[in-house]
Write an enzyme that holds these catalytic residues in place. Structure first.
Site, PDB file in Angstrom:
ATOM      1  N   VAL A  69       0.849  -1.198   0.000  1.00  0.00           N
ATOM      2  CA  VAL A  69       0.000   0.000   0.000  1.00  0.00           C
ATOM      3  C   VAL A  69       0.883   1.246   0.000  1.00  0.00           C
ATOM      4  CG1 VAL A  69      -1.713   1.318   1.328  1.00  0.00           C
ATOM      5  CG2 VAL A  69      -1.868  -1.179   1.244  1.00  0.00           C
ATOM      6  N   ALA A 114       4.345   3.972   3.192  1.00  0.00           N
ATOM      7  CA  ALA A 114       3.949   2.751   2.492  1.00  0.00           C
ATOM      8  C   ALA A 114       4.077   1.590   3.466  1.00  0.00           C
ATOM      9  CB  ALA A 114       4.847   2.531   1.279  1.00  0.00           C
ATOM     10  N   LYS A 115       3.532   0.462   3.115  1.00  0.00           N
ATOM     11  CA  LYS A 115       3.714  -0.741   3.942  1.00  0.00           C
ATOM     12  C   LYS A 115       3.321  -1.936   3.099  1.00  0.00           C
ATOM     13  CE  LYS A 115       4.826  -1.828   8.289  1.00  0.00           C
ATOM     14  NZ  LYS A 115       5.741  -1.134   9.199  1.00  0.00           N
ATOM     15  N   GLY A 116       3.827  -3.105   3.478  1.00  0.00           N
ATOM     16  CA  GLY A 116       3.458  -4.321   2.758  1.00  0.00           C
ATOM     17  C   GLY A 116       3.424  -5.494   3.709  1.00  0.00           C
TER      18      GLY A 116
END
Ligand code: NAD
Length: 424
Positions: A69, A114-116
């Site tokens: 994201v 952001a992150k995943g």
């Protein structure tokens, strides 16, 4: 109060994204004319869900769900970790990416958020399965990442080795080596000295400042730490080095309580071998008693929503410093405020990791590497200045440190948003 992406939020269980939306609602009245842009913060810029198929060692095919994201890129490329955990969901990754936007803005490094993550229990995979899953995931999110676009880093259950596989997969596909695509890499691949310990170090530095501001000094202070991983382990070590006593510690396996202080170096050696605190000498207490253990400083450094309306009222600490992301629910925040407990929020307390990730990215671009001493000095200075700035905002508006931190972070993001304007 209306949440625009209510489909992600269950009113009985706000979840991490619901908590984040509530935090934004709470700060909006302080944003003045910038509140016109606040909706920007309530919607991730883009979210990707990917299928990650791999062949297991036994020849069967397994499918995992992965996410990346980009919450906000107004101030620079996306920045945020990759989490491997069976409970990871899109809405959790959205919240974690949003907190990264706030965090990078609060410490004023030129990144967005952001992150995943992958919904998987990595402990059930062999090393070669883990590598195949990481490489496939990297290929699937390839269009979102890059040194100028979005730079992943380690988070829960991911480490330097996983970053090395991600970097290699990305570079093989590009056809050239570019180390700045991930941070938290091994030193041999362009990683930064001091990165591994940076988050725990930042937690400690900010806690020391906050404790001083309430008129107390660390020697003799009683500290309780939940989570003895990358963040909690290093923070606990630094507290003990500064003369504080580690009186309680909890991880996924057990809770230990020792009013005279736990030998942190021996405990860390034990954890390095067996990967849990269970089996270490000392009194084992029921898990829920961790939150009521007598202590001065409490450091949650494990998972989200650990401090909630059911346990916040029993907390004895004067100071709570959030090593983990989102460990305190908004209801618990209110309870702690009424009890006079000072809460240093995650978006400043655990920003040491992203700060040294920024240093790593800068070093990779310039191909010139700094000493550990230089890195720690720059980290300490940046964290202390950011924390002092937040203290001034809290004084000026007569608000909690969390609201003040969100004011600083949201203002920086929304000013950038406003200056850039809407295209077309
Ligand atoms: P880690 O995997 O190294 O350690 C996690 C720790 O939490 C372990 O000790 C584990 O046993 C414990 N734990 C897991 N489930 C638990 C439970 N149910 N009850 C009690 N303890 C439990 O992870 P980490 O990198 O130290 O990250 C911890 C937190 O800090 C996460 O919220 C993460 O998002 C946040 N964080 C990490 C970094 C970083 O640089 N590693 C940066 C910013 C924020």
């Amino acid at each position: 109060m209306s949440h625009p992406i209510a489909s992600y939020v269950d009113s009985n269980n706000l979840g991490a994204w619901g908590i984040y939306l509530e935090q934004i609602d709470r700060v909006t009245p302080y944003l003045g004319s910038l509140s016109r842009w606040v909706e920007t913060l309530k919607r991730p810029k883009r979210s990707l869900i990917v299928d990650v198929p791999i062949e297991l060692d036994n020849g069967t095919i397994a499918h995992y769900e992965g996410y990346r994201v980009h919450h906000n890129l107004s101030r620079g490329p996306g920045k945020g970790g990759i989490r491997y955990h069976p409970d990871v969901t899109l809405s959790e990754v959205m919240a974690l990416s949003a907190w990264m936007s706030i965090k990078t803005a609060v410490v004023n490094v030129p990144f967005g958020g952001a992150k995943g993550g992958i919904r998987v229990d990595p402990k059930k995979l062999s090393q070669s399965e883990l590598e195949r899953m990481t490489r496939r995931f990297t290929s699937e999110i390839n269009m979102m990442i890059g040194p100028q676009k979005d730079i992943p880093a380690p988070d829960v259950n991911t480490n330097e080795q996983i970053m090395a596989w991600m970097m290699d997969t990305y570079c093989v596909n590009q056809g050239y080596t570019t180390s700045g695509v991930v941070t938290g890499k091994p030193i041999s691949l362009g990683g930064s000295l001091g990165r591994r310990d940076a988050t725990g170090r930042g937690v400690f530095v900010v806690a020391r400042e906050a404790y001083r501001q309430i008129g107390l000094d660390l020697p003799g202070a009683r500290v309780a730490v939940q989570g003895l991983g990358n963040v909690g382990g290093e923070a606990a070590r630094l507290f003990c080095e500064a003369g504080a006593k580690l009186v309680a510690v909890q991880d996924h396996s057990a809770t230990l309580y020792e009013p005279n202080g736990i030998d942190i170096n021996a405990l860390l050696k034990h954890v390095a071998i067996v990967h849990e605190i269970k089996g270490f000498a000392g009194e084992v207490i029921p898990n829920e008693q961790f939150w009521t253990a007598p202590c001065d400083i409490l450091i949650p450094a494990a998972l989200e929503s650990q401090i909630n309306s059911s346990n916040a009222g029993g907390i004895k600490a004067k100071l709570l410093v959030e090593g983990a992301n989102g460990p305190t629910t908004p209801e618990a925040d209110d309870i702690l405020k009424d009890m006079g407990v000072v809460v240093v929020p995650d978006v400043i307390a655990n920003a040491g990791g992203v700060t040294v990730s920024y240093f790593e990215w800068v070093q990779d671009f310039s191909s010139f590497f700094w000493t550990e001493e230089e890195i720690n000095q720059r980290l300490d200075k940046l964290m202390i200045e950011a924390f002092q700035g937040i203290g001034e905002v809290a004084q000026r508006h007569q608000v909690t440190l969390r609201t003040a931190t969100f004011i600083v972070g949201c203002e920086r993001i929304l000013k950038a948003r406003q200056m850039r304007g809407i295209y077309p």
